[in-house]
Enzyme design. Sequence first.
Site, PDB file in Angstrom:
ATOM      1  N   GLU A 114      47.624  36.628  49.896  1.00  0.00           N
ATOM      2  CA  GLU A 114      47.830  38.070  50.046  1.00  0.00           C
ATOM      3  C   GLU A 114      48.125  38.441  51.496  1.00  0.00           C
ATOM      4  O   GLU A 114      47.520  37.908  52.421  1.00  0.00           O
ATOM      5  CB  GLU A 114      46.572  38.830  49.580  1.00  0.00           C
ATOM      6  CG  GLU A 114      46.326  38.729  48.086  1.00  0.00           C
ATOM      7  CD  GLU A 114      45.157  39.583  47.604  1.00  0.00           C
ATOM      8  OE1 GLU A 114      44.615  40.388  48.398  1.00  0.00           O
ATOM      9  OE2 GLU A 114      44.790  39.443  46.428  1.00  0.00           O
ATOM     10  N   GLU A 181      52.527  44.717  44.252  1.00  0.00           N
ATOM     11  CA  GLU A 181      51.487  45.327  43.414  1.00  0.00           C
ATOM     12  C   GLU A 181      51.302  46.805  43.738  1.00  0.00           C
ATOM     13  O   GLU A 181      51.087  47.180  44.898  1.00  0.00           O
ATOM     14  CB  GLU A 181      50.157  44.562  43.577  1.00  0.00           C
ATOM     15  CG  GLU A 181      49.060  45.175  42.691  1.00  0.00           C
ATOM     16  CD  GLU A 181      47.855  44.276  42.443  1.00  0.00           C
ATOM     17  OE1 GLU A 181      47.874  43.105  42.864  1.00  0.00           O
ATOM     18  OE2 GLU A 181      46.882  44.766  41.826  1.00  0.00           O
TER      19      GLU A 181
HETATM   20  O1  KIV Z   1      44.543  37.882  40.752  1.00  0.00           O
HETATM   21  C1  KIV Z   1      45.500  38.205  40.020  1.00  0.00           C
HETATM   22  O2  KIV Z   1      45.441  38.113  38.789  1.00  0.00           O
HETATM   23  C2  KIV Z   1      46.695  38.693  40.675  1.00  0.00           C
HETATM   24  C3  KIV Z   1      47.694  39.422  39.832  1.00  0.00           C
HETATM   25  C4  KIV Z   1      47.118  40.705  39.363  1.00  0.00           C
HETATM   26  C5  KIV Z   1      48.991  39.602  40.511  1.00  0.00           C
HETATM   27  O3  KIV Z   1      46.870  38.541  41.846  1.00  0.00           O
END
Ligand code: KIV
Length: 256
Positions: A114, A181
């Site tokens: 991220e 997101e």
């Molecule tokens: O952790 C997860 O499932 C994710 C998705 C929502 C993209 O990062």
Amino acid sequence: MAVTTQQLIQWKQQGRSIVALTAWDYAIAQLLDATGVDLILVGDSLAVVLGYETTLPVTLEEMIHHAKAVRRGVKNALVVVDLPFLTYQESIQQAMQSAGRVLKETGAQAVKLEGGYPAMVETIERLVQAGIPVMGHVGLTPQSVHQLGLRQQGKSPEAGERILNEAIALEQAGVFSIVLEHIPAHLALQITQKLRIPTIGIGAGSDCDGQVLVTADILGLSEKQPPFAKVYTNLRETITKAVQNYSVEVRDRQFP
Ligand code: KIV
């Protein structure tokens, strides 16, 4: 034929939309793969099934344990594994060790990290140089929940421009794809048009190169879903009814 990172980029060029879902265990992974899903993400949303309030407590050991199970169930889809909170942000060396463990121990093909701020871009560039395929993730980044909350990101022109620039920097660092997101659809479209690599949206409108959702959300298994999730069936209700019927039959000595 097994899906590769290069294949995803070709699909973007051909205008073929990419189908992605999360999996946390062998059984669901096997079912998703058999339906022809393109990409299976072992997300740190694993927190849901472990009963954690946020993704922050999820450990690398837990991710590896579940990713191994998922990988055993997948023949075709590309398997991507989230690096959990504070297993890659401290230093490039820490990120290299965590990503290396995931690839070596689980058999997954890629990791997802991220953030698109300069230090993260540098970390990702080094992982890619070392031969580790990386998926980016910008916009709402749940590992920053105590800073950002779970609100939509990129609403103001300045915030939108920052996310666009992060996406461009991540592409230059070598990510093969990027999750967008919970950002406005017009911003996701702008990013999608600007990048050569595919964008995978979650709460980012219909113009991304693909979509991802948490499988427990589409199956109606989660206690609460984000506003952008679509519930395709209600498994909580189905399971409750099945267990109630079984309990009645056992108590009444009708079963077996
Ligand atoms: O952790 C997860 O499932 C994710 C998705 C929502 C993209 O990062």
